[in-house]
Design a protein around this motif. Structure first.
Motif: not given
Length: 463
Positions: A106, A110, A160, A406, A410, A413
């Motif tokens: 995730t 993200a 991340l 995006t 998203l 995620a």
């Protein structure tokens, strides 16, 4: 404004035949205002790569472009799929719950989502090449650091950062395609890219499974760092600038926000973006859940899981090539996209019935068959949602590509951790998430894109 699709700009005929004289950006429809970029800021179109000639040198250049851009779009599946067979080992070594370890997926998703939102407008302002090189260098460094994470919390943080840096490759690769192609030719090129980017899921889990035979999960990140370094060198050596200064945006953050607001105000663009994002979430719910479903619930070895995962990727690539070589230019892109989304939904419903135990324990084979059909249909959905959305944005390819990526990452995620919400002993949450996302994708396509409606420029999407 919502019914505006840019024309083919002289690069394809009404039947999708490419113009062999130039690879120039699409000109906007002169009868409809361009909502996404203020008029005073719209750059003048100019040649990108010069004339297209049918020569061995041109064909080699085209192949090289496919390989480099395909490698960049392969970065997400490489970053995710090589790591998948190691998830159970990471759970054991770092002594973390499966749901926490899934957050490493995730976090990467993200990061890629947020990074694209930044890098896309940057590439519209400063060109494609410099932001791409900076992002790739940072990706290599972040990936190398992941290999030394001592705890799951630090691994999540480094993943991340890896996603934030790797976003440059994803968003700019799509923008480069939009710089060079339009209409049917763009849809064909996206399908061709799947030969390379689709090969990554085939090879990545197989490599990941073999890495685990000779080393631990940290070795996966060492290999990813090397792959990232090779891609960085390829971009530096072979990929030139495709957005000349005359077509760049000169504004700052305010203009970028106005551009994105204008794009989102286009109902049809938003419909394709949401449909593609929800279909992408189906894909990533499968990526996130399949290691536990196939290995822990149905007892497959890491090597068997890798083979099944590769087989599904073969189906995706094969259907993608059928889309590009046989369907595009002969069948409406909207019609092909609708069929793809409908097949994904039917496969998800079948998996929900099987995993819920209505017919008893189905075993591995029916589950694998349902997943194969679902993943194969992605070859119809993914290239066509990208092409149909980007057809509407000739002067803001970077920002449009950023929004596409995006939204997809998203939603992915959010969907990924939901597949493990009921623990590691049932596959029902995976199937529920897939049904919900597939149904949402089809609803967005039908209600927002309204494929049956007549729109200016539709000939560009039908070939």
């Amino acid at each position: 404004m919502e019914e505006h699709i840019p024309g083919s700009g002289g690069r394809s005929t009404a039947k999708g035949a490419p113009d062999s004289t130039a690879l120039e950006p699409t000109a906007p429809d002169p009868t409809v205002p361009e909502p996404s970029v203020p008029k005073s800021r719209v750059p003048e179109p100019s040649a990108v790569t010069g004339p297209v000639v049918s020569s061995p040198a041109a064909r080699r250049a085209g192949l090289l472009l496919v390989l480099v851009l395909g490698g960049l779009t392969a970065l997400p599946p490489l970053s995710m799929d090589m790591y998948l067979p190691a998830l159970p080992e990471v759970t054991e070594v770092l002594r973390a719950p499966a749901a926490t370890v899934q957050l490493t997926l995730t976090a990467c998703l993200a990061g890629m989502a947020a990074g694209q939102l930044v890098v896309g407008p940057m590439s519209d302002k400063w060109g494609r090449r410099r932001p791409l090189l900076v992002g790739m260098v940072l990706y290599v460094l972040a990936t190398a650091v992941c290999a030394f994470a001592p705890t799951v919390e630090l691994l999540i943080g480094f993943r991340l950062l890896q996603g934030l840096a790797g976003a440059a490759g994803i968003v700019i690769a799509r923008a480069v395609v939009r710089d060079l192609y339009d209409g049917v030719e763009m849809a064909r090129f996206f399908s061709t890219l799947m030969l390379v980017s689709g090969a990554a899921p085939i090879v990545a889990p197989l490599i990941g499974g073999q890495i685990l035979r000779i080393t631990d999960w940290r070795g996966v990140f060492h290999v990813l760092a090397v792959v990232g370094l090779l891609l960085t060198l390829a971009v530096w050596r072979f990929l030139g600038e495709t957005l000349p200064p005359g077509r760049r945006h000169t504004g700052g953050v305010g203009e970028a926000l106005r551009t994105m607001r204008g794009l989102l105000a286009d109902r049809v663009f938003t419909g394709y973006t949401l449909a593609g994002g929800l279909a992408f979430a189906v894909l990533f719910s499968y990526i996130s859940a399949s290691p536990f479903v196939v290995q822990e619930i149905y007892g497959a070895s890491p090597q068997t899981f890798s083979l099944l995962f590769g087989l599904n990727s073969v189906g995706l690539v094969a259907v993608g090539q059928i889309n590009g070589k046989l369907l595009v230019g002969r069948v409406s892109l909207d019609k092909v996209l609708g069929i793809g989304l409908a097949v994904i939904l039917c496969a998800a419903l079948a998996l929900l019935v099987l995993t819920s135990g209505v017919f008893g324990d189905p075993g591995l084979v029916p589950i694998a068959a349902g997943l194969f059909v679902m993943m194969s249909a992605m070859g119809l959905a993914m290239p066509n949602t990208n092409a149909l959305a980007l057809m509407r944005t000739p002067h803001a390819a970077g920002s449009a590509s950023a929004l596409l990526g995006t939204v997809s990452f998203l939603i992915g995620a959010v969907a990924s951790p939901l597949v493990g919400i009921a623990g590691e002993d049932t596959a029902v949450p995976m199937a529920v998430v897939q049904v919900a996302c597939a149904l949402g994708a089809l609803a967005c396509f039908l209600l927002l894109c309204r494929p049956w409606a007549s729109r200016p420029g539709r000939a560009a999407s039908t070939g």
